[in-house]
Design a protein around this motif. Structure first.
Motif, mmCIF file in Angstrom:
data_model
loop_
_atom_site.group_PDB
_atom_site.id
_atom_site.type_symbol
_atom_site.label_atom_id
_atom_site.label_comp_id
_atom_site.label_asym_id
_atom_site.label_seq_id
_atom_site.Cartn_x
_atom_site.Cartn_y
_atom_site.Cartn_z
ATOM 1 N N GLY A 58 0.802 -1.214 0.000
ATOM 2 C CA GLY A 58 0.000 0.000 0.000
ATOM 3 C C GLY A 58 0.839 1.270 0.000
ATOM 4 N N LEU A 59 1.848 1.323 0.877
ATOM 5 C CA LEU A 59 2.737 2.476 0.969
ATOM 6 C C LEU A 59 4.161 1.989 1.140
ATOM 7 C CD1 LEU A 59 3.310 5.557 1.296
ATOM 8 C CD2 LEU A 59 2.963 5.227 3.755
ATOM 9 N N ILE A 60 5.069 2.496 0.337
ATOM 10 C CA ILE A 60 6.498 2.217 0.479
ATOM 11 C C ILE A 60 7.141 3.389 1.208
ATOM 12 C CG2 ILE A 60 8.683 2.001 -0.768
ATOM 13 C CD1 ILE A 60 7.029 0.583 -3.005
ATOM 14 N N ILE A 61 7.817 3.109 2.300
ATOM 15 C CA ILE A 61 8.674 4.107 2.952
ATOM 16 C C ILE A 61 10.106 3.722 2.626
ATOM 17 C CG2 ILE A 61 9.347 5.237 5.089
ATOM 18 C CD1 ILE A 61 6.646 4.513 6.249
ATOM 19 N N THR A 62 10.826 4.635 2.017
ATOM 20 C CA THR A 62 12.168 4.311 1.536
ATOM 21 C C THR A 62 13.139 4.111 2.684
ATOM 22 O OG1 THR A 62 13.139 6.547 1.468
ATOM 23 C CG2 THR A 62 11.726 5.882 -0.393
ATOM 24 N N GLU A 63 14.264 3.529 2.350
ATOM 25 C CA GLU A 63 15.405 3.528 3.264
ATOM 26 C C GLU A 63 15.706 4.954 3.703
ATOM 27 O OE1 GLU A 63 18.919 2.613 0.524
ATOM 28 O OE2 GLU A 63 17.155 2.716 -0.784
ATOM 29 N N GLY A 64 16.388 5.115 4.824
ATOM 30 C CA GLY A 64 16.767 6.442 5.273
ATOM 31 C C GLY A 64 17.577 7.158 4.208
ATOM 32 N N THR A 65 17.202 8.397 3.915
ATOM 33 C CA THR A 65 17.896 9.201 2.908
ATOM 34 C C THR A 65 18.330 10.502 3.572
ATOM 35 O OG1 THR A 65 17.693 10.191 0.714
ATOM 36 C CG2 THR A 65 15.666 10.033 2.014
ATOM 37 N N PHE A 66 19.623 10.810 3.511
ATOM 38 C CA PHE A 66 20.146 11.853 4.386
ATOM 39 C C PHE A 66 19.963 13.251 3.813
ATOM 40 C CE2 PHE A 66 23.862 10.470 1.927
ATOM 41 C CZ PHE A 66 24.551 11.640 1.635
ATOM 42 N N ILE A 67 19.630 14.172 4.717
ATOM 43 C CA ILE A 67 19.371 15.563 4.370
ATOM 44 C C ILE A 67 20.687 16.301 4.126
ATOM 45 C CG2 ILE A 67 17.189 15.541 5.617
ATOM 46 C CD1 ILE A 67 18.637 17.034 7.912
ATOM 47 N N SER A 68 20.589 17.589 3.788
ATOM 48 C CA SER A 68 21.762 18.312 3.273
ATOM 49 C C SER A 68 22.716 18.822 4.339
ATOM 50 C CB SER A 68 21.296 19.491 2.415
ATOM 51 O OG SER A 68 20.526 20.407 3.182
ATOM 52 N N HIS A 69 22.382 18.708 5.614
ATOM 53 C CA HIS A 69 23.330 19.165 6.643
ATOM 54 C C HIS A 69 24.645 18.421 6.512
ATOM 55 C CE1 HIS A 69 25.059 19.317 10.792
ATOM 56 N NE2 HIS A 69 24.805 20.598 10.584
ATOM 57 N N LYS A 70 25.734 19.090 6.732
ATOM 58 C CA LYS A 70 27.079 18.551 6.448
ATOM 59 C C LYS A 70 27.403 17.281 7.218
ATOM 60 C CE LYS A 70 28.773 21.929 9.812
ATOM 61 N NZ LYS A 70 29.485 23.215 9.969
ATOM 62 N N ALA A 71 26.753 17.041 8.357
ATOM 63 C CA ALA A 71 27.056 15.857 9.175
ATOM 64 C C ALA A 71 25.913 14.858 9.198
ATOM 65 C CB ALA A 71 27.395 16.288 10.602
ATOM 66 N N ALA A 72 24.984 14.950 8.243
ATOM 67 C CA ALA A 72 23.780 14.113 8.309
ATOM 68 C C ALA A 72 24.050 12.650 8.032
ATOM 69 C CB ALA A 72 22.726 14.637 7.336
ATOM 70 N N ASN A 73 25.025 12.360 7.193
ATOM 71 C CA ASN A 73 25.220 10.981 6.741
ATOM 72 C C ASN A 73 26.131 10.191 7.680
ATOM 73 O OD1 ASN A 73 25.146 8.697 5.098
ATOM 74 N ND2 ASN A 73 26.923 9.355 3.919
ATOM 75 N N GLY A 74 25.855 8.886 7.774
ATOM 76 C CA GLY A 74 26.685 8.032 8.618
ATOM 77 C C GLY A 74 27.174 6.779 7.941
#
Length: 373
Positions: A58-74
């Motif tokens: 019914g609804l797909i929620i994607t994998e976590g996708t990181f926002i534009s803040h410089k330290a958002a990604n891990g």
């Protein structure tokens, strides 16, 4: 393990919430896959999500996708939700899901102090978090200033606006599992003495500001889903709220800020949240807010993930019956059901449940994580 068709009837009823209409009550839970080179979702990622839409989710929620803040990604090879190339990649994903008759929402993500230096896009950036703590007594990175907080709030809002512009049907804020938003919630990682620390109301302020900024950016009719959890990857026994009264306070702040749907993340959906009631976290959330709620937690599998396996969803789990889940759904304990690993290994999970072919559902094991299928 045949399921009575009458029991599944509600699972396959349509549902409308916050301007979002779904053909049934099933949701694909967000699961990190690390299959996006240079942080851009490619055609293989689009095919992966389309297969779940074709499988009647019914609804797909994607994998976590990181926002534009410089330290958002891990993590390397996870997708971004900013920049021309990444947004074009997501537009292709959205178009493929829509072509298959599905609905899709991105999970907007900032990992906070889970980040380690050496992770891109800018490998020199340290982790940012409320108090520079990864968990109680364990420092990592830097404590956020007011300017940092404002920048992150703006980055969430921009990601939501961009998501709406390229055709997503809703957005989900990742406020769970010991990542940045949850690090503000959790006393163990939020030792601030300003307006973002101390009381539960203060610790929720950062999330409230994010939701309010997103609402301003996307308008009144675009659905905002908020995922939260009691447990943390740093401590599976942690609790934000010890009582239903504390949970009511916590949820009311987010609800009033503009959340349309709550996604109550537990490791095992069948466990009661508080003594004296069989309601799980989703059940309590619906009771206290009267807003639509998604339940999640080892749906359709005979075991949950362990602490050693949580980072990669690993281990082996066999398909198991969902009669208890259906009983709760039919009793209106919650409204929507998110399926994680079971749907990852078998894109046809929803169809097989609907057409009484649950004995054909595939077993989950680590091999399923090695490819996009």
């Amino acid at each position: 393990m045949s399921i009575n068709n009458t029991a599944t009837e509600k699972l396959f009823q349509s549902f409308t919430a916050g301007g979002l209409t779904l053909k049934n009550r099933t949701v694909m839970a967000p699961m990190t896959r690390t299959f996006s080179p240079n942080y851009v979702p490619n055609s293989d990622v689009a095919k992966y999500y389309r297969r779940r839409a074709e499988g009647n989710v019914g609804l797909i929620i994607t994998e976590g996708t990181f926002i534009s803040h410089k330290a958002a990604n891990g993590y390397e090879r996870v997708p971004a939700i900013y920049g021309e190339e990444a947004l074009a990649g997501w537009k292709h994903v959205v178009d493929e899901v829509h072509a298959a008759g599905g609905k899709i929402a991105p999970q907007l993500w900032h990992v906070g102090s889970v980040r380690k230096e050496g992770i891109g896009p800018d490998k020199t950036i340290p982790a940012y978090s409320p108090s520079g703590l990864y968990k109680p007594g364990a420092a990592n990175g830097v404590a956020m200033s007011q300017a940092d907080i404002d920048e992150v709030v703006a980055s969430f809002a921009q990601a939501a606006a961009d998501s709406k512009a390229i055709g997503f049907d809703a957005i989900e804020v990742h406020g769970a599992h010991g990542y940045l938003v949850d690090q503000f919630f959790w006393e163990g990682t939020n030792q601030r003495s300003d307006k973002y620390g101390g009381s539960l109301e203060n610790r929720a302020r950062f999330a409230v500001e994010i939701v309010q900024a997103i609402r301003l950016a996307v308008g009144e009719d675009f659905p905002i889903i908020f995922r939260f959890s009691q447990w943390k990857q740093q401590d599976y026994n942690a609790k934000l709220c010890q009582t239903p009264e504390e949970l009511a306070t916590f949820l009311s702040l987010l609800s009033n800020a503009g959340v349309d749907v709550f996604h109550a993340s537990t490791r095992r959906f069948w466990l009661p949240e508080f003594e004296g009631s069989e309601l799980n976290l989703a059940g309590w959330t619906k009771k206290l807010t009267n807003k639509p709620v998604i339940t999640v937690g080892s749906v359709g599998l005979d075991s949950d993930f362990t602490s050693e396996e949580s980072a990669d969803l690993g281990g082996t789990s066999n398909p198991t019956g969902i009669e208890g889940l259906l009983t709760r759904l039919n009793n209106d304990e919650f409204d929507l059901v998110a399926i994680g690993r079971a749907l990852l290994v078998d894109p046809e999970w929803v169809n097989k449940i609907q057409h009484n072919k649950d004995d054909e559902i595939a077993q989950f094991n680590k091999d399923a994580l090695m490819t996009l299928s």
